[in-house]
Design an enzyme around this catalytic site. Sequence first.
Site, PDB file in Angstrom:
ATOM      1  N   LYS A  35     -11.599  -5.964 -12.317  1.00 34.27           N
ATOM      2  CA  LYS A  35     -12.351  -5.343 -13.403  1.00 34.27           C
ATOM      3  C   LYS A  35     -12.602  -3.882 -13.018  1.00 34.27           C
ATOM      4  CE  LYS A  35     -15.882  -5.005 -10.741  1.00 34.27           C
ATOM      5  NZ  LYS A  35     -16.231  -3.639 -10.320  1.00 34.27           N
TER       6      LYS A  35
ATOM      7  N   TYR B 143       4.008  -0.651  -4.472  1.00 34.81           N
ATOM      8  CA  TYR B 143       3.863  -1.860  -5.285  1.00 34.81           C
ATOM      9  C   TYR B 143       5.192  -2.251  -5.929  1.00 34.81           C
ATOM     10  CZ  TYR B 143       3.581   0.835  -9.714  1.00 34.81           C
ATOM     11  OH  TYR B 143       3.849   1.639 -10.806  1.00 34.81           O
TER      12      TYR B 143
ATOM     13  N   HIS C 278      -4.729   0.609 -12.962  1.00 38.18           N
ATOM     14  CA  HIS C 278      -4.522  -0.763 -13.441  1.00 38.18           C
ATOM     15  C   HIS C 278      -3.456  -0.856 -14.523  1.00 38.18           C
ATOM     16  CE1 HIS C 278      -8.756  -2.329 -12.067  1.00 38.18           C
ATOM     17  NE2 HIS C 278      -7.973  -1.986 -11.063  1.00 38.18           N
TER      18      HIS C 278
ATOM     19  N   ASP D  62     -17.456   0.659 -13.364  1.00 33.26           N
ATOM     20  CA  ASP D  62     -17.478   0.010 -12.068  1.00 33.26           C
ATOM     21  C   ASP D  62     -18.634  -0.963 -11.907  1.00 33.26           C
ATOM     22  OD1 ASP D  62     -17.821   0.059  -8.798  1.00 33.26           O
ATOM     23  OD2 ASP D  62     -15.777   0.459  -9.453  1.00 33.26           O
TER      24      ASP D  62
ATOM     25  N   ARG E  14     -13.323   7.679  -5.312  1.00 29.61           N
ATOM     26  CA  ARG E  14     -12.847   6.964  -6.492  1.00 29.61           C
ATOM     27  C   ARG E  14     -13.971   6.637  -7.469  1.00 29.61           C
ATOM     28  NH1 ARG E  14     -14.028   1.949  -7.694  1.00 29.61           N
ATOM     29  NH2 ARG E  14     -14.917   0.588  -6.103  1.00 29.61           N
TER      30      ARG E  14
ATOM     31  N   SER F  79       0.863  -1.176   0.000  1.00 28.45           N
ATOM     32  CA  SER F  79       0.000   0.000   0.000  1.00 28.45           C
ATOM     33  C   SER F  79       0.896   1.220   0.000  1.00 28.45           C
ATOM     34  CB  SER F  79      -0.900   0.018   1.242  1.00 28.45           C
ATOM     35  OG  SER F  79      -1.592   1.258   1.355  1.00 28.45           O
ATOM     36  N   ARG F  80       0.400   2.312  -0.554  1.00 33.99           N
ATOM     37  CA  ARG F  80       1.174   3.554  -0.492  1.00 33.99           C
ATOM     38  C   ARG F  80       1.339   4.016   0.951  1.00 33.99           C
ATOM     39  NH1 ARG F  80      -2.065   7.066  -4.899  1.00 33.99           N
ATOM     40  NH2 ARG F  80      -3.761   6.035  -3.769  1.00 33.99           N
TER      41      ARG F  80
END
Length: 317
Positions: free
Chosen positions: A92, A53, A74, A173, A160, A31-32
Amino acid sequence: MTWGVIATGGIAHAVTADMLKAGVSVGAVSSRDIAKARQFAEKFGIPRAYGSYQELLADPEIKIVYVATPHGQHHEVVLAALDAGKNVLCEKALALTVAQVEEMIERARSKQLFLMEAMWTRFNPLVRRIVAAVRNGEIGEVRQIRADFGFSHAYDANDRLWAKEAGGGSILDLGVYPISLAHLLLGVPTEIHAHGSLAPGGVDADAGILLGYENGAHALLGCSLTASTGAVATIVGTKGRVDLPESFFNPTRALINGVEHVIEDGGYTHQIRAVDDGVAQGSVEHADMTWNDSLEIIRIMETALGQLGVSYADVTR
C-alpha cells in the site's frame, strides 16, 4: 507457489521474514543494487539474487511477486509484473492516483492474474473478530470512528517519505491505514473534508480528515509526519464500542464492549497465506481486499490530497 521479492528496504525485510514463518517458498529477490540483493538473499536463504526487477520477472519459477518499492514505482513495476505473467501482492498505497490504480486493475483483469494491495490489517484475526462484532450488532450501529497514525520524521527532500516522485507524504504512507479502517466498517463516504499542511517539496506533512456518511455517521482520521500522534483507534456504536490500542493496524489486543481480546499471531503471515491460497485456487482478487476496495480508498485519498493542494499528476505523466 514460489514467490519473488522486489526491493530490499525495511518493509521487504519484515514481510520476507513472515513469508518464511508462513511456510511459503521464496525463490528470488531483486534490487537495483546487486550487492544489497545478495545480502538480502543470504540473510533469508533465498537461492537467487537479481540486479533489476526485470531480471526477476524473467525467472520462470516465480509465480507471485511481492512489490516493496516506494509508492512512486508501484505502477511501473506492477504493470511489468502482470505483463510477465506474474501474480502480484503490492504494498500500500497501491499507486499514486486513481488513474494508475484503474490501469493496474484493468491489466490484471485482462491477463486474468491475481492482484492485491497489501493491506495486512484486513487479514489480522483480531480485526476480523472486530468486523464480525460490528456485523453481528454487538456494538449497535457504528456512529463514529476515530483513528490516527503519526510520527515525527525529520524533513529530507531525498527521503522517500518526503520525495514527491517516490509518492511521499503522510496520507499515502500513513493515512491509508485509518482511511482503510473507516472504509472497512462504514464504506464509501458521501463527504470528504481535509485540512493539513504541506512540506517544502509539495507533499502533505500532516492531515486531519473528516469522512461523512449518508446516515450521519462520521470518521475523524489523522496522519502526520511531523508529530507523534500514536496509532490508536476507537469505534463507537449505539450499543457499545471497540478500543484498539497501538498499533491499530496490526493489533494484538482490543477491547470489545470492555472485554479484552488478545492474539499472539499478528504480522503479515495471515495476508501471505491468503494470497498464496488465492493464487493456488486461480483467484484474481481476494474478497477481503478487493480491487473495488483499493479503488474506493484511493479515490478518498486523492480527494483529500486535492483539498490540501497536492497532486501527483506531474510525476505520473
